[in-house]
Design a protein around this motif. Structure first.
Motif, PDB file in Angstrom:
ATOM      1  N   ARG A   1      -0.337   1.236 -10.050  1.00  0.00           N
ATOM      2  CA  ARG A   1      -1.482   0.309 -10.098  1.00  0.00           C
ATOM      3  C   ARG A   1      -1.349  -0.655 -11.273  1.00  0.00           C
ATOM      4  O   ARG A   1      -1.717  -1.822 -11.165  1.00  0.00           O
ATOM      5  CB  ARG A   1      -2.793   1.092 -10.220  1.00  0.00           C
ATOM      6  CG  ARG A   1      -3.232   1.719  -8.904  1.00  0.00           C
ATOM      7  CD  ARG A   1      -4.495   2.545  -9.088  1.00  0.00           C
ATOM      8  NE  ARG A   1      -4.838   3.257  -7.860  1.00  0.00           N
ATOM      9  CZ  ARG A   1      -5.218   4.531  -7.818  1.00  0.00           C
ATOM     10  NH1 ARG A   1      -5.310   5.238  -8.940  1.00  0.00           N
ATOM     11  NH2 ARG A   1      -5.516   5.101  -6.670  1.00  0.00           N
TER      12      ARG A   1
ATOM     13  N   THR B   1       0.851  -1.189   0.000  1.00  0.00           N
ATOM     14  CA  THR B   1       0.000   0.000   0.000  1.00  0.00           C
ATOM     15  C   THR B   1       0.887   1.238   0.000  1.00  0.00           C
ATOM     16  O   THR B   1       1.692   1.433   0.907  1.00  0.00           O
ATOM     17  CB  THR B   1      -0.913   0.012   1.237  1.00  0.00           C
ATOM     18  OG1 THR B   1      -1.711  -1.169   1.212  1.00  0.00           O
ATOM     19  CG2 THR B   1      -1.808   1.243   1.236  1.00  0.00           C
TER      20      THR B   1
ATOM     21  N   ARG C   1      -1.225  -1.188  -4.151  1.00  0.00           N
ATOM     22  CA  ARG C   1      -2.504  -0.562  -3.862  1.00  0.00           C
ATOM     23  C   ARG C   1      -2.156   0.898  -3.579  1.00  0.00           C
ATOM     24  O   ARG C   1      -1.218   1.161  -2.820  1.00  0.00           O
ATOM     25  CB  ARG C   1      -3.095  -1.210  -2.610  1.00  0.00           C
ATOM     26  CG  ARG C   1      -4.566  -0.999  -2.380  1.00  0.00           C
ATOM     27  CD  ARG C   1      -5.046  -1.991  -1.313  1.00  0.00           C
ATOM     28  NE  ARG C   1      -4.617  -1.574   0.034  1.00  0.00           N
ATOM     29  CZ  ARG C   1      -5.319  -0.748   0.808  1.00  0.00           C
ATOM     30  NH1 ARG C   1      -6.458  -0.247   0.387  1.00  0.00           N
ATOM     31  NH2 ARG C   1      -4.880  -0.416   2.016  1.00  0.00           N
TER      32      ARG C   1
END
Ligand SMILES: [Zn+2]
Length: 459
Positions: A266, A229, A272
């Motif tokens: 992405r 992330t 993410r």
């Protein structure tokens, strides 16, 4: 709210009275204009004051809730109210007059803040043109800014060169045209200080920021092969344009770069991505850090654009957090970037304690080491293609944005608006895509190394 519009900003700055007949003429004209405007404004002052009191002070909880709902509905409509023409500023050292035309009246509130001295006007659901704020020239107002402050309201901030008090603030109709007018008068420091401070009322507050820095530390649950992330933070936004040159604004360039970097990351399927802002809106620094922590981000990358007085400096530089700045330039840059909340008219009382808590946190040490390795990976990837700043491309200082104790954070200055080569690069989508590809490669290399080290320390 609404698409960007480019409106001219017209500024009239009368010269200071030096006794010459031409100067006195300007001053007389200025006084006449202010008097004429005030005549119109006074007629509607009482109505507005009553409306403001009704909306922000005297509401019962139920009516307050209904009003908040009405505001949300209004914000959902396309450009309910908008600034429709140039902002005019008339000023000298003793008085200032600001006015601009709007499509419709809206709720507003006015207050002053100290350290530094500012006048802040908040408007409910008022849309501003996407044009750089003007240079006001010499006078009581040293600088001014406007833009979205939250989804529901926008803000006008005037930096004061001397203590001023708000003498009048109101909407007034003149034929078909509705204008907002604000008149400031000179006052003394003691009186200014006595009245300064942000009003506290629920209707105008920022959305609750959530648990923020008191959150328990996020534990990395990432397994090999699991997506990382990444929180991308386009610096500045809304009321805070960042550094500017002509029509170019840092806030616009970094948002575009952030979108390109997000798409590139992405597309690999390995990341993410969360952006701290998706449009031209102000987000407080503490909120940006909170977003990264709440997302349990593996890394926070804050994108910025630099400027420099001599016009010689060029290239990309990378910054990480340290209590002691690596050099004077890095320290000055941190001061500049950390000013975002002050520029946007935030009252930072109480923020210092949160900062102190973070700084003593031992977790910060390990995070700092990981941040430094990420910075080195970025520098290694960008090296050799005439893109990095000439000397010492990785520096450190006390950046607010890098202060999450448990999220490796990086601030990237993508170039200098004051250098022609960098300006051309920052305006080029192709160059921003190339930069995004290299940052992705740097993150790949860092993540592999980080995971390997983590495995070692966990054993
Ligand atoms: Zn910046």
């Amino acid at each position: 709210m609404g698409g960007p519009r480019h409106l001219p900003v017209r500024i009239h700055v009368p010269h200071r009275c030096r006794g010459g007949s031409a100067t006195s003429g300007v001053r007389r004209k200025f006084r006449w204009l202010v008097r004429r405007r005030l005549g119109i404004v006074r007629a509607t002052m009482r109505d507005n004051r009553q409306m403001m009191q009704a909306n922000t002070i005297a509401f019962s909880p139920l009516r307050r809730w209904l009003a908040a709902l009405a505001l949300l509905v209004a914000a959902g409509q396309a450009a309910a109210q908008a600034v429709t023409g140039p902002l005019v500023l008339l000023q000298d050292r003793q008085a200032a007059w600001v006015e601009f035309p709007v499509s419709a009246r809206c709720d507003f509130r006015v207050f002053t803040l100290d350290d530094p001295m500012r006048v802040v006007v908040d408007f409910a659901g008022l849309d501003w043109p996407e044009a750089p704020p003007p240079d006001p020239g010499p006078g009581a107002v040293a600088a001014l800014r406007y833009g979205l402050f939250s989804p529901e309201w926008s803000r006008l901030v005037l930096d004061l060169a001397r203590p001023m008090r708000v003498a009048e603030a109101a909407f007034a109709a003149e034929g078909q045209t509705i204008r907002f007018g604000l008149r400031l008068e000179a006052t003394d420091e003691a009186a200014f200080r006595a009245h300064a401070g942000a009003p506290r009322d629920a209707l105008w507050s920022l959305a609750p920021a959530g648990p923020g820095l008191s959150l328990p530390l996020p534990r990395s649950r990432r397994q090999p092969g699991e997506p990382l992330t990444i929180v991308i933070d386009p610096g500045h936004g809304g009321i805070d344009p960042g550094t500017m040159r002509g029509p170019l604004m840092e806030k616009t360039i970094v948002l575009k770069a952030a979108r390109i970097l997000a798409d590139t990351l992405r597309a690999t399927g390995r990341y993410r991505v969360i952006l701290t802002r998706e449009r031209d809106i102000f987000v407080p620094l503490s909120e940006r850090v909170r977003i990264a922590r709440a997302a349990r981000a593996d890394a926070l990358i804050s994108l910025h654009v630099n400027s420099e007085a001599t016009g010689q400096a060029q290239g990309v530089s990378v910054y990480t957090l340290s209590e002691k700045a690596s050099d004077a330039t890095a320290r000055r840059l941190a001061e500049l970037e950390n000013r975002a909340d002050v520029l946007a008219g935030l009252d930072l009382e109480g923020e210092g304690t949160a900062l102190a808590r973070v700084l003593v946190d031992l977790a910060q040490r390990e995070t700092n080491a990981r941040s430094r390795r990420l910075a080195e990976a970025v520098v290694a990837t960008l090296a050799g293609a005439d893109r990095l700043i000439g000397s010492n491309p990785h520096r450190s200082a006390g950046f607010w944005i890098s202060r999450a104790p448990d999220v490796p954070s990086l601030l990237i200055e993508m170039g200098f608006l004051t250098h022609p080569r960098d300006r051309a690069r920052l305006a080029s989508d192709a160059w921003l895509r190339e930069l995004a590809r290299d940052l992705t490669a740097a993150l790949d290399a860092w993540a592999a190394d980080d995971l390997a080290r983590r495995g070692l320390t966990l054993r």
